[in-house]
Design a protein around this motif. Structure first.
Motif, PDB file in Angstrom:
ATOM      1  N   ASN A  11       0.826  -1.211   0.000  1.00 10.15           N
ATOM      2  CA  ASN A  11       0.000   0.000   0.000  1.00 10.15           C
ATOM      3  C   ASN A  11       0.870   1.275   0.000  1.00 10.15           C
ATOM      4  N   ALA A  13       3.119   2.156   1.994  1.00  5.85           N
ATOM      5  CA  ALA A  13       3.508   2.622   3.323  1.00  5.85           C
ATOM      6  C   ALA A  13       5.030   2.609   3.459  1.00  5.85           C
ATOM      7  N   LYS A  16       5.700   4.964  10.111  1.00 10.07           N
ATOM      8  CA  LYS A  16       4.732   5.625  10.985  1.00 10.07           C
ATOM      9  C   LYS A  16       5.485   6.216  12.165  1.00 10.07           C
ATOM     10  N   ASP A  17       5.095   7.433  12.544  1.00 11.07           N
ATOM     11  CA  ASP A  17       5.722   8.126  13.668  1.00 11.07           C
ATOM     12  C   ASP A  17       7.245   8.207  13.491  1.00 11.07           C
ATOM     13  N   VAL A  21       8.038   0.387   9.903  1.00  7.83           N
ATOM     14  CA  VAL A  21       7.058  -0.487  10.540  1.00  7.83           C
ATOM     15  C   VAL A  21       7.369  -1.963  10.306  1.00  7.83           C
ATOM     16  N   ASP A 119       0.510  -5.046   3.808  1.00  8.10           N
ATOM     17  CA  ASP A 119      -0.003  -3.683   3.963  1.00  8.10           C
ATOM     18  C   ASP A 119       0.185  -3.276   5.417  1.00  8.10           C
ATOM     19  N   PHE A 120       0.465  -1.994   5.622  1.00  5.39           N
ATOM     20  CA  PHE A 120       0.722  -1.503   6.970  1.00  5.39           C
ATOM     21  C   PHE A 120      -0.033  -0.214   7.217  1.00  5.39           C
ATOM     22  N   ASP A 121      -0.370   0.011   8.467  1.00  4.17           N
ATOM     23  CA  ASP A 121      -0.889   1.293   8.913  1.00  4.17           C
ATOM     24  C   ASP A 121       0.306   2.241   8.943  1.00  4.17           C
ATOM     25  N   ALA A 122       0.193   3.386   8.276  1.00  2.85           N
ATOM     26  CA  ALA A 122       1.338   4.290   8.172  1.00  2.85           C
ATOM     27  C   ALA A 122       0.864   5.728   8.077  1.00  2.85           C
ATOM     28  N   ASP A 123       1.806   6.648   8.256  1.00  2.86           N
ATOM     29  CA  ASP A 123       1.507   8.063   8.057  1.00  2.86           C
ATOM     30  C   ASP A 123       2.401   8.687   6.986  1.00  2.86           C
TER      31      ASP A 123
END
Length: 160
Positions: A11, A13, A16-17, A21, A119-123
């Motif tokens: 995705n 990514a 994050k932060d 990740v 897929d990863f949660d990312a910013d």
């Protein structure tokens, strides 16, 4: 030859932060092998995510902060200025973060991308690679194993 180097999930990514990740030791080794001896161009936040200067590389940091001058680095205010100061290197590397990669898409000749197959949660995200402008010239798949929680593929794109 201006090269962007990144590891991005399916995705796109990146992290994050201000951190990755995932942990892929073979990708770290590849990054070190490819970038050693070269100029590495990055945004301030990317630089600040490192525990220390990366050995055998010239760090060029892009920031809007006028008083930002970490020891052992070259600080500039734009990607164009970063590329100018890196001209003595025949292959400077753009190493992130997300905004710097977006700007670099117009300037780069090559993309060395590690595609992490998850897929990863990312910013922070890598920009889409437009295959009208980029040609995949090399790929090498690596299975998930005891050192790597995810399978991944090294992809090399050259500008068409």
């Amino acid at each position: 030859m201006i090269t962007m180097i990144a590891a991005a999930a399916e995705n796109n990514a990146l992290g994050k932060d201000n951190d990755l990740v995932w942990h892929l030791p073979d990708d770290f080794k590849r990054f070190k092998r490819l970038t050693s001896g070269h100029y590495i161009i990055m945004g301030r936040k990317t630089f600040e995510s490192f525990p220390k200067l990366l050995p055998d590389r010239t760090h060029v940091i892009i920031t809007r902060k006028d008083d930002y001058k970490p020891e052992g680095t070259i600080v500039v205010n734009s990607l164009d200025e970063a590329l100018r100061v890196s001209k003595i290197d025949e292959q400077p590397f753009i190493i992130g973060g997300g905004e710097i990669y977006k700007m670099g898409m117009e300037k780069a000749d090559r993309i060395e991308l590690t595609r992490v197959h998850a897929d990863f949660d990312a910013d922070t995200f890598f920009p889409e690679i437009d295959t009208d402008h980029w040609e995949l010239v090399k790929e090498q798949f690596h299975e998930k194993d005891e050192k790597h929680d995810h399978s991944f593929t090294y992809l090399t794109y050259d500008r068409k």
